[in-house]
Design a protein around this motif. Structure first.
Motif, mmCIF file in Angstrom:
data_model
loop_
_atom_site.group_PDB
_atom_site.id
_atom_site.type_symbol
_atom_site.label_atom_id
_atom_site.label_comp_id
_atom_site.label_asym_id
_atom_site.label_seq_id
_atom_site.Cartn_x
_atom_site.Cartn_y
_atom_site.Cartn_z
ATOM 1 N N ALA A 96 -79.657 88.565 78.009
ATOM 2 C CA ALA A 96 -79.985 87.148 78.099
ATOM 3 C C ALA A 96 -78.675 86.371 77.969
ATOM 4 O O ALA A 96 -78.016 86.436 76.933
ATOM 5 C CB ALA A 96 -80.971 86.745 77.013
ATOM 6 N N ILE A 97 -78.298 85.667 79.031
ATOM 7 C CA ILE A 97 -76.990 85.018 79.080
ATOM 8 C C ILE A 97 -77.189 83.528 79.316
ATOM 9 O O ILE A 97 -77.843 83.126 80.281
ATOM 10 C CB ILE A 97 -76.120 85.627 80.196
ATOM 11 C CG1 ILE A 97 -75.940 87.126 79.941
ATOM 12 C CG2 ILE A 97 -74.771 84.923 80.281
ATOM 13 C CD1 ILE A 97 -75.205 87.852 81.039
ATOM 14 N N ALA A 98 -76.618 82.709 78.423
ATOM 15 C CA ALA A 98 -76.788 81.258 78.505
ATOM 16 C C ALA A 98 -75.449 80.547 78.633
ATOM 17 O O ALA A 98 -75.285 79.409 78.188
ATOM 18 C CB ALA A 98 -77.547 80.746 77.293
ATOM 19 N N CYS A 99 -74.457 81.219 79.223
ATOM 20 C CA CYS A 99 -73.150 80.608 79.426
ATOM 21 C C CYS A 99 -72.460 81.292 80.601
ATOM 22 O O CYS A 99 -72.869 82.354 81.044
ATOM 23 C CB CYS A 99 -72.276 80.698 78.172
ATOM 24 S SG CYS A 99 -72.000 82.410 77.643
ATOM 25 N N ARG A 100 -71.409 80.678 81.075
ATOM 26 C CA ARG A 100 -70.589 81.304 82.099
ATOM 27 C C ARG A 100 -69.589 82.240 81.400
ATOM 28 O O ARG A 100 -69.061 81.887 80.351
ATOM 29 C CB ARG A 100 -69.882 80.262 82.955
ATOM 30 C CG ARG A 100 -70.852 79.425 83.776
ATOM 31 C CD ARG A 100 -70.144 78.330 84.558
ATOM 32 N NE ARG A 100 -71.086 77.588 85.368
ATOM 33 C CZ ARG A 100 -71.794 76.559 84.919
ATOM 34 N NH1 ARG A 100 -71.666 76.178 83.646
ATOM 35 N NH2 ARG A 100 -72.646 75.949 85.716
ATOM 36 N N LEU A 101 -69.331 83.366 82.001
ATOM 37 C CA LEU A 101 -68.484 84.387 81.365
ATOM 38 C C LEU A 101 -67.200 84.590 82.159
ATOM 39 O O LEU A 101 -67.215 84.628 83.397
ATOM 40 C CB LEU A 101 -69.235 85.717 81.258
ATOM 41 C CG LEU A 101 -70.535 85.720 80.449
ATOM 42 C CD1 LEU A 101 -71.190 87.068 80.533
ATOM 43 C CD2 LEU A 101 -70.263 85.327 79.001
ATOM 44 N N THR A 102 -66.131 84.751 81.428
ATOM 45 C CA THR A 102 -64.869 85.197 81.996
ATOM 46 C C THR A 102 -64.541 86.521 81.341
ATOM 47 O O THR A 102 -64.425 86.596 80.106
ATOM 48 C CB THR A 102 -63.733 84.192 81.726
ATOM 49 O OG1 THR A 102 -64.074 82.926 82.317
ATOM 50 C CG2 THR A 102 -62.412 84.678 82.297
ATOM 51 N N LEU A 103 -64.415 87.577 82.146
ATOM 52 C CA LEU A 103 -64.156 88.915 81.608
ATOM 53 C C LEU A 103 -62.683 89.257 81.775
ATOM 54 O O LEU A 103 -62.125 89.138 82.860
ATOM 55 C CB LEU A 103 -65.019 89.953 82.323
ATOM 56 C CG LEU A 103 -66.532 89.704 82.344
ATOM 57 C CD1 LEU A 103 -67.242 90.905 82.966
ATOM 58 C CD2 LEU A 103 -67.065 89.433 80.953
ATOM 59 N N GLU A 104 -62.070 89.709 80.671
ATOM 60 C CA GLU A 104 -60.653 90.088 80.686
ATOM 61 C C GLU A 104 -60.497 91.450 80.038
ATOM 62 O O GLU A 104 -61.149 91.745 79.035
ATOM 63 C CB GLU A 104 -59.806 89.070 79.944
ATOM 64 C CG GLU A 104 -59.786 87.689 80.572
ATOM 65 C CD GLU A 104 -58.875 86.708 79.815
ATOM 66 O OE1 GLU A 104 -58.302 87.130 78.772
ATOM 67 O OE2 GLU A 104 -58.771 85.550 80.247
ATOM 68 N N GLU A 105 -59.621 92.258 80.587
ATOM 69 C CA GLU A 105 -59.292 93.570 80.023
ATOM 70 C C GLU A 105 -57.779 93.690 79.921
ATOM 71 O O GLU A 105 -57.126 94.230 80.813
ATOM 72 C CB GLU A 105 -59.868 94.688 80.870
ATOM 73 C CG GLU A 105 -59.761 96.058 80.240
ATOM 74 C CD GLU A 105 -60.522 97.134 80.974
ATOM 75 O OE1 GLU A 105 -60.437 98.300 80.551
ATOM 76 O OE2 GLU A 105 -61.210 96.818 81.973
ATOM 77 N N PRO A 106 -57.183 93.181 78.821
ATOM 78 C CA PRO A 106 -55.731 93.228 78.672
ATOM 79 C C PRO A 106 -55.212 94.657 78.693
ATOM 80 O O PRO A 106 -55.883 95.595 78.250
ATOM 81 C CB PRO A 106 -55.504 92.576 77.311
ATOM 82 C CG PRO A 106 -56.729 91.758 77.054
ATOM 83 C CD PRO A 106 -57.847 92.524 77.701
ATOM 84 N N ALA A 107 -54.009 94.825 79.187
ATOM 85 C CA ALA A 107 -53.414 96.156 79.238
ATOM 86 C C ALA A 107 -53.089 96.638 77.826
ATOM 87 O O ALA A 107 -52.801 95.865 76.943
ATOM 88 C CB ALA A 107 -52.155 96.122 80.085
#
Length: 444
Positions: free
Chosen positions: A433-444
């Motif tokens: 259940a998602i109620a926001c916009r997501l930014t996905l990051e995977e730092p090195a």
């Protein structure tokens, strides 16, 4: 006077009143000294704490005989026990149980750093003799532990899923045994650590807090598969609010710790940890603590061990039905408000929401996998079965704690009151259940 059985003398073996040991050398010359611990082992055997290589120790090795006088602190009745020496253990469950208890006794008497267990000397009891002398009436009323245990097990039997079962375990400790502070920790498949999944009586739940095998009474109980009980506060077995040295070494991200503080009492005076086993395999640990000294006696240990054993059996039964799967129930699409950055660090599979730590390990990898799938396809409905066979999650070959990890992840998201939630969507199914916009990051 008729002497009772060794079982009836267990209150005199708690170390409240120091015991006296008498030995003789090979020529019959007697020696009398104090002994820190006489530990009940079974109806015919005890173990004495071996701390110093002194005259008593030399006599024991020479003659293999000893007499010990013990005192019941409730009635002041005294008993003399004659022993025959069998062997000395320097490791294993009995040794660790005595080591923990001795640490508490040492702290109580201001002897930390002096009382150090070198071994557990096992003796067979040859005779028990009641020693004549003044006594006082026993006025304390015994708690009905057998009835409490039966009611606790009945309550666990009524649970229909794992999450309900884990919560009920801490509830029955308070309702039936008067234990206000407790928690359940589950073992991490393939790793020597446990993580808290349910707790009761603490200011913060501590769900997700980790304990390494061998750390405190919980970690020792897990490693040795035996109950560990302490009746006095001791620094040696305390859990601090700060993360452990092991956790500090395991992960630092720009100085931010990847750990959840342990929620225990600041100054517990009694602690008990009981392994939750099923077929000899460790599933987790049932833990309780109290601010009173000597809150948990031998009888409490027996009763709580039965509850922990029943809990293990119920976990196994519920997991046996996990292969069943319902059709997904319809879900509600939530309006999106705001933006949250989710950062994933593959080194320890830790997840941060913006800059705040959320979870790590397999639970972190699961959340990251779900969020990437959602971002790529918009999918929100999933089945536990597909996670079990996903090689990207790096689950152990026979991982069975996936359900507990999902409970942990769901509760961590709920506690954070974030725009992300995991909801049940039927047996064997769950929904993002998602109620926001997501930014996905995977730092090195």
């Amino acid at each position: 006077m008729t002497a009772p059985s060794l079982d009836a003398l267990r209150p005199a073996l708690e170390g409240v009143v120091a015991s006296v040991i008498a030995t003789c050398d090979a020529d019959g010359l007697p020696n009398v000294s104090m002994i820190s611990q006489v530990h009940y082992l079974d109806p015919e055997r005890v173990a004495l704490s071996y701390q110093f290589f002194n005259k008593t120790r030399r006599n024991l090795l020479a003659t293999r005989r000893a007499s010990v006088q013990i005192v019941d602190p409730e009635t002041m009745r005294q008993y003399r026990l004659d022993f025959d020496y069998e062997e000395t253990l320097t490791r294993g469950p009995l040794f660790e149980s005595m080591k923990a208890k001795l640490a508490g006794l040492a702290s109580h008497h201001g002897m930390e750093g002096v009382f150090r267990l070198l071994g557990a000397d096992l003796f067979r009891v040859l005779s028990i003799e009641a020693v004549p002398g003044p006594t006082i009436a026993h006025t304390a009323q015994a708690r009905p532990l057998l009835a409490a245990t039966r009611r606790a097990c009945d309550a666990l039997d009524a649970c229909t899923d794992l999450e309900e079962l884990l919560d009920r375990a801490t509830e029955v400790l308070e309702a039936q045994f008067g234990i206000r502070h407790s928690m359940v920790l589950m073992a991490e498949d393939g790793e020597d650590r446990l993580y808290a999944v349910a707790s009761r009586g603490y200011r913060s739940s501590g769900v997700g807090a980790e304990v390494q095998f061998g750390e405190g009474v919980i970690g020792v109980a897990a490693r040795e598969h035996t109950p560990i009980r302490i009746g006095h506060m001791t620094r040696e077995y305390r859990y601090g609010a700060a993360i452990t040295e092991t956790a500090r070494r395991a992960g630092l991200i720009d100085g931010a710790p990847r750990a959840i503080p342990f929620p225990g009492l600041a100054a517990p005076r009694s602690q008990i940890a009981l392994p939750i086993l099923e077929g000899g395999r460790l599933l987790g640990v049932l833990f309780a603590e109290a601010e009173e000294t000597l809150r948990f006696a031998y009888d409490d240990e027996d009763a709580l061990a039965l509850v922990a054993g029943h809990l293990g059996a119920r976990i196994a039964i519920l997991r046996a039905g996990e292969s069943d799967e319902d059709a997904p129930t319809p879900g509600e699409k939530l309006p999106l408000a705001g933006v949250v950055t989710v950062r994933y660090y593959a080194a320890d599979q830790s997840v941060f929401l913006d800059h705040d730590y959320l979870i790590k390990g397999v639970a972190g990898a699961i959340l990251w996998r779900l969020l990437r799938e959602y971002q790529a396809t918009g999918r929100t409905d999933f089945a536990l079965r597909e996670l079990r066979v996903d090689p990207a999650l790096r689950l152990p070959a026979h991982a069975e704690n996936l359900d507990a990890r999902m409970i942990l992840l769901r509760r961590r998201l709920e506690e954070r009151q974030s725009c992300l939630r995991i909801e049940k969507a039927g047996r064997g199914r769950f929904r993002l259940a998602i109620a926001c916009r997501l930014t996905l990051e995977e730092p090195a």
